[in-house]
Design an enzyme around this catalytic site. Structure first.
Site: not given
Length: 290
Positions: A81, A238, A242, A265
């Protein structure tokens, strides 16, 4: 005379404290201005004498629950973040001092970090900003998940998600760096999770700092947060946040259009490795201002 985009840093140091979402520990961090070509680095002030950790993909040691950087046994965790805030605001050089291993989660978004950096003031430096310029498409696929980069005159990122849940489903959003709307459109989107996953994490002594104050918590058919959502499509916003943090670990801003489908990720970092191996598909250099 040719004008290029210039590197940027802060005009002064700023500090903030908060709780680590996994450790549950109170952490204090200070973000300092840094010289040209410094990049973003993390310094563990609770471990004096240890090397600074460069925010770059080759130092990523874990992506299972958050992005974790490591250097000679020293780690800094949950950086995505804060890194998204640097990327979204176009900040190239900064030193982040932190007194524990985990960056605080704040409200589960990048809102606090983004406001903090804006309050510090963002200044141009003398050196030109260098970009990774996409020359031809690059793609990674894992079953029904994918990340693709296409040539584009400026930086864009499109994020697509598809959750088999009545409150989420299919969502898609594009962030265009040229429109400079990160603070308003992306930074305030909070992380989210399902109530059963939070309970499982806590069984394994993870997610100790997770709560309704720093995440959207979803049950079978309702959102448990009293205030509801900040955006109707906060979930995909969101995920895009990321992704911005993840792709910033290339070490240079991208000139191109990245499209992610159901990525996270782990796949984002696999894409970065693949991207850098395909050296005929990109080049580096400064970019002229139109």
């Amino acid at each position: 005379m040719t004008k290029y985009f210039l590197q940027r840093t802060l005009s002064k140091s700023v500090s903030v404290s908060g709780t680590g979402v996994h450790s549950g520990k109170k952490t204090h961090l200070t973000i300092h201005p840094a010289p040209e070509n410094h990049g973003i680095k993390f310094r563990r002030i609770d471990l004096p004498g240890t090397q600074d950790i460069q925010a770059i993909f080759k130092l990523v040691v874990d992506t299972s629950l958050a992005t974790v950087l490591g250097n000679n046994g020293t780690i800094v965790s949950t950086i995505e973040h804060l890194m998204a805030s640097f990327a979204g605001l176009g900040i190239d050089n900064a030193l982040v001092e932190v007194n524990d291993h985990e960056i605080p989660i704040m409200d589960g978004s990048a809102k606090v970090f983004t406001q903090l950096l804006k309050n510090a003031g963002i200044i141009k430096q003398a050196a030109p900003k260098h970009f990774l310029i996409v020359k031809k498409p690059i793609k990674v696929v894992d079953k029904d998940k994918s990340v693709i980069a296409y040539p584009e005159p400026c930086f864009k990122i499109t994020c697509k998600i598809d959750f088999q849940h009545p409150l989420i489903g299919k969502q898609e959003i594009t962030f265009d760096r040229a429109k400079n709307n990160f603070g308003k459109e992306i930074s305030q989107a909070r992380t989210f999770g399902f109530i059963q996953d939070l309970e499982l994490l806590k069984k394994f002594s993870l997610g100790k700092g997770g709560s309704l104050d720093n995440a959207i918590i979803i049950d079978k058919d309702r959102i448990l947060n009293e205030e509801g959502l900040r955006y109707p499509d906060e979930f995909v916003r969101h995920k895009l946040l990321d992704s911005l943090g993840d792709f910033s670990l290339l070490g240079m801003p991208i000139k191109g259009h990245i499209i992610t489908h159901k990525s996270g990720h782990t796949l984002n970092h696999l894409f970065i490795k693949n991207f850098l191996k395909n050296k005929d598909a990109w080049e580096t250099g400064p970019a002229k201002m139109e």
